[in-house]
Design a protein around this motif. Sequence first.
Motif, PDB file in Angstrom:
ATOM      1  N   ILE A 123      -4.467   2.286   1.309  1.00 44.87           N
ATOM      2  CA  ILE A 123      -4.756   2.780  -0.033  1.00 44.87           C
ATOM      3  C   ILE A 123      -3.584   2.391  -0.929  1.00 44.87           C
ATOM      4  O   ILE A 123      -2.427   2.693  -0.623  1.00 44.87           O
ATOM      5  CB  ILE A 123      -4.944   4.307  -0.020  1.00 44.87           C
ATOM      6  CG1 ILE A 123      -6.128   4.671   0.888  1.00 44.87           C
ATOM      7  CG2 ILE A 123      -5.182   4.835  -1.429  1.00 44.87           C
ATOM      8  CD1 ILE A 123      -6.156   6.110   1.318  1.00 44.87           C
ATOM      9  N   ALA A 124      -3.892   1.702  -2.027  1.00 44.77           N
ATOM     10  CA  ALA A 124      -2.848   1.224  -2.931  1.00 44.77           C
ATOM     11  C   ALA A 124      -2.452   2.329  -3.899  1.00 44.77           C
ATOM     12  O   ALA A 124      -3.200   3.271  -4.109  1.00 44.77           O
ATOM     13  CB  ALA A 124      -3.357   0.006  -3.692  1.00 44.77           C
ATOM     14  N   PRO A 125      -1.245   2.192  -4.513  1.00 48.74           N
ATOM     15  CA  PRO A 125      -0.859   3.186  -5.513  1.00 48.74           C
ATOM     16  C   PRO A 125      -1.870   3.198  -6.659  1.00 48.74           C
ATOM     17  O   PRO A 125      -2.291   2.138  -7.130  1.00 48.74           O
ATOM     18  CB  PRO A 125       0.507   2.688  -5.999  1.00 48.74           C
ATOM     19  CG  PRO A 125       1.002   1.777  -4.945  1.00 48.74           C
ATOM     20  CD  PRO A 125      -0.190   1.184  -4.293  1.00 48.74           C
ATOM     21  N   TYR A 141      -6.109   8.604  -4.431  1.00 50.97           N
ATOM     22  CA  TYR A 141      -6.997   9.552  -3.774  1.00 50.97           C
ATOM     23  C   TYR A 141      -7.659   8.936  -2.550  1.00 50.97           C
ATOM     24  O   TYR A 141      -8.053   7.767  -2.562  1.00 50.97           O
ATOM     25  CB  TYR A 141      -8.152   9.968  -4.698  1.00 50.97           C
ATOM     26  CG  TYR A 141      -7.775  10.788  -5.905  1.00 50.97           C
ATOM     27  CD1 TYR A 141      -7.041  11.959  -5.787  1.00 50.97           C
ATOM     28  CD2 TYR A 141      -8.204  10.403  -7.174  1.00 50.97           C
ATOM     29  CE1 TYR A 141      -6.730  12.714  -6.906  1.00 50.97           C
ATOM     30  CE2 TYR A 141      -7.901  11.148  -8.295  1.00 50.97           C
ATOM     31  CZ  TYR A 141      -7.155  12.307  -8.154  1.00 50.97           C
ATOM     32  OH  TYR A 141      -6.857  13.045  -9.261  1.00 50.97           O
ATOM     33  N   LEU A 142      -7.824   9.782  -1.534  1.00 51.99           N
ATOM     34  CA  LEU A 142      -8.829   9.496  -0.523  1.00 51.99           C
ATOM     35  C   LEU A 142      -9.911  10.533  -0.780  1.00 51.99           C
ATOM     36  O   LEU A 142      -9.703  11.725  -0.567  1.00 51.99           O
ATOM     37  CB  LEU A 142      -8.268   9.631   0.896  1.00 51.99           C
ATOM     38  CG  LEU A 142      -9.286   9.335   2.014  1.00 51.99           C
ATOM     39  CD1 LEU A 142      -9.704   7.871   1.982  1.00 51.99           C
ATOM     40  CD2 LEU A 142      -8.719   9.672   3.384  1.00 51.99           C
ATOM     41  N   PHE A 143     -11.038  10.084  -1.293  1.00 51.50           N
ATOM     42  CA  PHE A 143     -12.091  10.998  -1.737  1.00 51.50           C
ATOM     43  C   PHE A 143     -13.183  11.014  -0.678  1.00 51.50           C
ATOM     44  O   PHE A 143     -13.945  10.055  -0.528  1.00 51.50           O
ATOM     45  CB  PHE A 143     -12.632  10.507  -3.084  1.00 51.50           C
ATOM     46  CG  PHE A 143     -13.502  11.496  -3.793  1.00 51.50           C
ATOM     47  CD1 PHE A 143     -12.987  12.270  -4.826  1.00 51.50           C
ATOM     48  CD2 PHE A 143     -14.830  11.654  -3.447  1.00 51.50           C
ATOM     49  CE1 PHE A 143     -13.792  13.188  -5.487  1.00 51.50           C
ATOM     50  CE2 PHE A 143     -15.633  12.561  -4.093  1.00 51.50           C
ATOM     51  CZ  PHE A 143     -15.120  13.330  -5.121  1.00 51.50           C
ATOM     52  N   PRO A 182       0.825  -1.217   0.000  1.00 51.69           N
ATOM     53  CA  PRO A 182       0.000   0.000   0.000  1.00 51.69           C
ATOM     54  C   PRO A 182       0.859   1.267   0.000  1.00 51.69           C
ATOM     55  O   PRO A 182       1.988   1.262   0.486  1.00 51.69           O
ATOM     56  CB  PRO A 182      -0.800  -0.113   1.288  1.00 51.69           C
ATOM     57  CG  PRO A 182      -0.006  -1.021   2.158  1.00 51.69           C
ATOM     58  CD  PRO A 182       0.704  -1.960   1.241  1.00 51.69           C
ATOM     59  N   LEU A 183       0.280   2.335  -0.567  1.00 51.77           N
ATOM     60  CA  LEU A 183       0.956   3.634  -0.545  1.00 51.77           C
ATOM     61  C   LEU A 183       0.764   4.272   0.826  1.00 51.77           C
ATOM     62  O   LEU A 183       1.702   4.791   1.421  1.00 51.77           O
ATOM     63  CB  LEU A 183       0.357   4.534  -1.632  1.00 51.77           C
ATOM     64  CG  LEU A 183       0.997   5.902  -1.786  1.00 51.77           C
ATOM     65  CD1 LEU A 183       2.380   5.774  -2.395  1.00 51.77           C
ATOM     66  CD2 LEU A 183       0.130   6.804  -2.656  1.00 51.77           C
TER      67      LEU A 183
END
Lengths: 303, 332, 325
Positions: C40-42, C211-213, C4-5
């Motif tokens: 959150i993945a790239p 993104y974290l939206f 994960p990023l």
Amino acid sequence: MVAEVASSAVKMRQPAWWRDYAAVFGIAVVVLLILLAVFAPYIAPHDPVIPSLRLRLKPPVWMDGGSWTYVLGTDHLGRDILSRIIHGSRASLIAGVSVVAIAGSFGTIVGLISGFVGGRVDTLMMRWVDVHIAFPGLLISLLIIAVLKPSLGTVVIALSINGWMVFARLVRSIVLSARQLPYVEAAEVIGCKPVRTIFRHILPNLAAPLLTLAVLEFARIVLAEAALSFLGVGIQPPAMSWGLDVASGRNYLFNAWWVVTLPGLAITITVLGVNFLAGWLRVVVDPYEGEKRFARAVANREG
Amino acid sequence: MTPPVPTPWLEVDDLWIEFVTRRGIVPAVRGVSFAIGPGESLGLVGESGSGKTVIAQTIMGLLQSPGRVKRGAVRWQGKPLRFGDRFPRDDVRGHDISIVFQDALAALNPLLPVGTQITEVLTRRFSLSPKTAKERAVELLALVGIPEPRERVRNYPHEFSGGMRQRAMIAIALACEPKLLIADEPTTALDVTIQAQIIYLLRDLQQRLGLSLLFITHDLGVIAALCDRVAVCYSGKIVETGPAEQIFARPAHPYTQGLLQSSAARDDGRDRLLGIDGTPPDLLALPPGCAFAPRCFRADAACNAAVPPLAGVGVDHAAACIHPLVGAEAVR
Amino acid sequence: MTPPLVAVDRLKVYFPLRSLALFGGRKRVARAVDDVTLSIAPGETVGLVGESGSGKTTLGRAILRRVPVTAGTIRFRDADITKLEGEELRQLRRHMQLVFQDPYGSLNPRMRVKDIVAEPLLVHGVARDPAEAAPRVRKLLDLVGLPTDAAERLPHAFSGGQRQRIGIARALALEPEFIVADEPVSALDVSIRAQVVNLLQDLQAQLGLSYLFISHDLSVVRHISHRIAIMYGGKLVEIGPSKEVHARPIHPYAESLLEAVVVPDPVRERARARVPLAGETPSPIDPPPGCRFASRCPLAQNRCRMDEPPLEEKKPGHFAACWVR
């Protein structure tokens, strides 16, 4: 509550031209004050200090026995009142400008530190301000003057010590609300260092309210200087001040009213003019206020 | 849904409203007409700058300087309503018509208990005794679904949550027993689940009390849930009006279609969202023809030449468009 | 699987509340984010959905290290960033950025667009002066679809949608890998939203962003997200592939949230016998034991009021925190 409603009703009925004339008057008074103070020796028709008992208590030109030589009459020592008012403007201007500069700078610094550092430092500084405000200002002034020798410099010190708290409070509250602005958070998120955030993004918000407060404070200082001089603890003769002249003329109030009234009038007109200027500045720097005035003017024109 | 009614309650007739600003005169509303019959609900939908809120304020007599009515009339049961004075007192506004605002916290008096704000209306309107008025206030709070109404009448607005405050607003609006309720974005500031509660409440109240409803919103979904008829506003004009089913199923104006596509919850998962290119025009520099033409994919020279009038495109369905969508094009 | 990023592990953000009582009084805390684990993945978009008070905004700010973390860790590209301070934290800004909700307040009204977009380049020494930043600013404005002459103007000359583009250009200036978009379209008109959402999607494809939206609006989130995470009362109650969560939500709250969305279709809306979810969004202060949603949940059982349900993998890749389902 009732008074508030009443005053807002008055504001609503105030025609727009009144404010404009008030602004013109305010600007004129301030410009005149500065010119008088700067060029006093060149403008004043007579020497303001040398007494001449032969000429004492001459009435102004429009009264019986008045002459154009002494337009506003002379005081109990035979000195030209007009010349004394012209020279006295220096004390008002110097006191006003230096106190606003000193108290304003100090208060702004305290407010900035308090607003930025926050936490315990903020609490401490604000309690200090609270305590200081709770202490009677006149008493502190008298204490300082009792320790130091009364003079214009002492007056400036005394009034500065009493005058910075209002700046500190204003600046702190603006900083606190400005820090919540999304664009200030944006500056922090992109990695601005604190110094840049403060100077680039927060301080510009201070300019308008600080200017208005400084002008209002100036008017208050003019009054305070006159009051201290009137009480004999401010400016000392042979230096000149309007407050001093009011004090020295008060024994002649019934046979020579002009000796007291004319310097008093100078104080009143100055304070009034500066207040009008502050009111005008508030409108000029606030776009919403300007838009409201415009709409009101249009509504008035169309009846 | 509701059959056309011969004598409407509220008629807005060729209403023009402008705002005087330093930059110039802003034509916020340009010749808007609509009517609402007994028990009917009309949804006035539009985005920011469409003039929808100004219309509501004008109907309620709340339009303030720098806004002014340039032309046109608002009639209640055939009788023209006055506007222009700051708050014209008449026996229609606050009696037969009342309003619910978006921001309930700002609209409620923070210094008075909610109950008192209701009884104020009751004693003024019906000259009820304080005791009866209080009973009625409790009934009203119960009606709008506030639990433990007997205790809650004593609460101040800040003691209510957002949804409860909006319910209290509705209770106050209903206290004068209006025939028409104007709701100006009453659910926009609320959470999704709370919005659903308020929609449910309004629908229920409308049916039970036979209220007429003028519902103002930017959200087509809310209109679909509540309104029989729809009027779509763009830059101060109504560009399309008709029964809700008609408009949602077969929009005739390209703007309506674009709006529907923008808010459509399509079920194909990750996909491109549809919208409308460009931005609404500056009201101070309106194009000579159709205000939507610069953003419209169907626009041609004729659209830019003259402002198209509202013209019938179906039964009870009109659109202000020279090239309305017809047949197979009229899909969402 | 790629590492994960961004990885958030058992993150807690508690805010102490000042008690109103002068003396004594229990110290109370608001549990804005309570034990959230999320990665959150790239190149991935995670949609974070919740109502007011759910903690979604606080979670976004915590990942960006904008609010103090009470417990747990945040990792970025396998480096622990939970405790970064000072210059190291400032350097982190080159890698993660924020797009704001408010297109009006988030741009300094006194600065020209070119200075707004150039500021990140200047403060990080990427460009020495505005002149050196100018070509890059032009490229950024072009990238977000603004005309070149926009550079010289002040923000107030632009509409909401255009301002949001300026904000996005500023966020992209440092070429970050990760962007938190905090309700980026909520303040925009419906017809404009698509422009901004599609721009964000295009930028992702072009630049490989993650993104974290954050949004309260499920219908926007599902168009852009690969996965959707749903928060309630400071807790993550469900997370899974976008389509899955949409079509087959597991948690009763996720179900109610989907059910509460009104669709612009009068036939469907009227046919629906809507019984909306009763009750209020919960207060994060002193929450009761057990599931946060228990008081509003139609399926709640005794156990739900006693023990907190863990986030479990109910279907492959689809997690939910519920005892009943």
